[in-house]
Write a protein that holds these residues in place. Structure first.
Motif, short mmCIF file in Angstrom:
data_model
loop_
_atom_site.label_atom_id
_atom_site.label_comp_id
_atom_site.label_asym_id
_atom_site.label_seq_id
_atom_site.Cartn_x
_atom_site.Cartn_y
_atom_site.Cartn_z
N TYR A 1 0.79 -1.22 0.00
CA TYR A 1 0.00 0.00 0.00
C TYR A 1 0.83 1.29 0.00
O TYR A 1 0.29 2.38 0.02
CB TYR A 1 -0.98 0.01 1.18
N SER A 2 2.12 1.20 -0.05
CA SER A 2 2.98 2.38 -0.06
C SER A 2 2.88 3.11 -1.40
O SER A 2 2.82 2.48 -2.46
CB SER A 2 4.43 1.95 0.19
N ARG A 3 2.87 4.44 -1.38
CA ARG A 3 2.81 5.22 -2.62
C ARG A 3 4.14 5.19 -3.36
O ARG A 3 4.17 5.20 -4.57
CB ARG A 3 2.42 6.67 -2.32
N LYS A 4 5.24 5.19 -2.62
CA LYS A 4 6.57 5.22 -3.22
C LYS A 4 7.37 4.00 -2.79
O LYS A 4 7.38 3.64 -1.62
CB LYS A 4 7.32 6.47 -2.76
N LEU A 5 8.04 3.39 -3.74
CA LEU A 5 8.91 2.26 -3.46
C LEU A 5 10.23 2.47 -4.19
O LEU A 5 10.24 2.90 -5.34
CB LEU A 5 8.30 0.94 -3.95
N SER A 6 11.33 2.16 -3.52
CA SER A 6 12.63 2.22 -4.21
C SER A 6 13.58 1.21 -3.57
O SER A 6 13.60 1.05 -2.35
CB SER A 6 13.23 3.62 -4.16
N PHE A 7 14.32 0.52 -4.43
CA PHE A 7 15.34 -0.41 -3.96
C PHE A 7 16.64 0.37 -3.78
O PHE A 7 17.07 1.10 -4.68
CB PHE A 7 15.55 -1.54 -4.97
N VAL A 8 17.27 0.21 -2.62
CA VAL A 8 18.49 0.95 -2.31
C VAL A 8 19.55 -0.04 -1.80
O VAL A 8 19.30 -0.82 -0.89
CB VAL A 8 18.22 2.04 -1.25
N THR A 9 20.72 0.01 -2.42
CA THR A 9 21.86 -0.82 -2.03
C THR A 9 23.03 0.10 -1.73
O THR A 9 23.44 0.88 -2.59
CB THR A 9 22.24 -1.79 -3.17
N ASP A 10 23.55 0.02 -0.53
CA ASP A 10 24.67 0.87 -0.11
C ASP A 10 24.41 2.34 -0.41
O ASP A 10 25.28 3.06 -0.91
CB ASP A 10 25.97 0.42 -0.79
N LEU B 1 14.14 -2.39 0.41
CA LEU B 1 13.05 -1.77 -0.32
C LEU B 1 12.53 -0.69 0.61
O LEU B 1 12.06 -0.97 1.71
CB LEU B 1 11.94 -2.78 -0.63
N ARG B 2 12.65 0.56 0.18
CA ARG B 2 12.18 1.68 0.99
C ARG B 2 10.76 2.03 0.60
O ARG B 2 10.45 2.17 -0.58
CB ARG B 2 13.11 2.87 0.83
N THR B 3 9.92 2.14 1.61
CA THR B 3 8.51 2.46 1.41
C THR B 3 8.24 3.84 2.01
O THR B 3 9.16 4.49 2.53
CB THR B 3 7.62 1.41 2.09
N ASP B 4 6.98 4.29 1.95
CA ASP B 4 6.61 5.58 2.52
C ASP B 4 7.03 5.70 3.98
O ASP B 4 7.49 6.75 4.42
CB ASP B 4 5.09 5.81 2.44
N ASN B 5 6.85 4.63 4.73
CA ASN B 5 7.10 4.71 6.17
C ASN B 5 7.83 3.49 6.72
O ASN B 5 7.53 3.02 7.80
CB ASN B 5 5.78 4.93 6.93
N VAL C 1 15.93 -7.09 1.58
CA VAL C 1 15.84 -8.14 0.56
C VAL C 1 16.70 -9.32 1.01
O VAL C 1 17.87 -9.16 1.33
CB VAL C 1 16.31 -7.62 -0.82
N ASP C 2 16.09 -10.50 1.02
CA ASP C 2 16.80 -11.72 1.38
C ASP C 2 17.44 -12.35 0.16
O ASP C 2 18.61 -12.69 0.17
CB ASP C 2 15.82 -12.71 2.03
N ARG C 3 16.65 -12.51 -0.91
CA ARG C 3 17.17 -13.12 -2.13
C ARG C 3 16.33 -12.73 -3.33
O ARG C 3 15.19 -12.30 -3.19
CB ARG C 3 17.25 -14.64 -2.01
N VAL C 4 16.92 -12.88 -4.50
CA VAL C 4 16.25 -12.58 -5.76
C VAL C 4 16.22 -13.87 -6.57
O VAL C 4 17.26 -14.46 -6.85
CB VAL C 4 16.99 -11.47 -6.54
N GLU C 5 15.02 -14.31 -6.90
CA GLU C 5 14.83 -15.57 -7.61
C GLU C 5 14.42 -15.30 -9.05
O GLU C 5 13.41 -14.65 -9.30
CB GLU C 5 13.73 -16.38 -6.89
N ALA C 6 15.20 -15.77 -9.99
CA ALA C 6 14.86 -15.63 -11.41
C ALA C 6 13.75 -16.62 -11.76
O ALA C 6 13.79 -17.78 -11.34
CB ALA C 6 16.09 -15.89 -12.28
#
Length: 129
Positions: free
Chosen positions: A77-86, A100-104, A109-114
């Motif tokens: 339900y967050s209006r803004k999402l952004s992935f941030v690394t370092d 993953l940064r949300t509004d509040n 992230v634990d893992r990324v599965e293709a």
């Protein structure tokens, strides 16, 4: 040891070694192998309906399930999402390196599965019900 047994043993060793060598070659073809980072493209789709433990990501022609370490229902339900690394946006890495940064809040992230495109589309349909 007779010659026949020696040949059979040698053949078994060669087959085992070739099977072991083939595994890394296949793993290298997987876009999101464990520990790798994924550069986000401008052409992307983030599906967060029903998000709590993961979100679906289409990045260009590649498809992924991004799994979180803990519950991340705020992503749904967050209006803004952004992935941030370092401190930098535009990249997703596994093993707790990316948030993953949300509004509040933030979700680690634990893992990324293709996954393939058909699986991605099926999961999108399931979440839209």
């Amino acid at each position: 040891m007779n010659t026949l047994s020696l040949h059979a043993l040698f053949a078994a060793i060669v087959l085992s070694a070739s099977a072991l060598l083939a595994v890394p070659a296949r793993a290298a073809d997987t876009p999101a192998a464990a520990g790798d980072c994924l550069q986000l493209a401008s052409d992307q789709q983030l599906v967060r309906a029903g998000a709590s433990r993961n979100v679906l990501l289409r990045n260009g022609q590649d498809h992924y399930v991004v799994h979180f370490q803990d519950d991340c229902s705020k992503a749904a339900y967050s209006r803004k999402l952004s992935f941030v690394t370092d401190g930098q946006q535009g990249q997703i890495c596994s093993a707790g390196q990316t948030e993953l940064r949300t509004d509040n809040g933030r979700c680690t992230v634990d893992r990324v599965e293709a996954i393939d495109e058909a699986t991605f589309k099926q999961k999108v349909r399931q979440r839209s019900r």
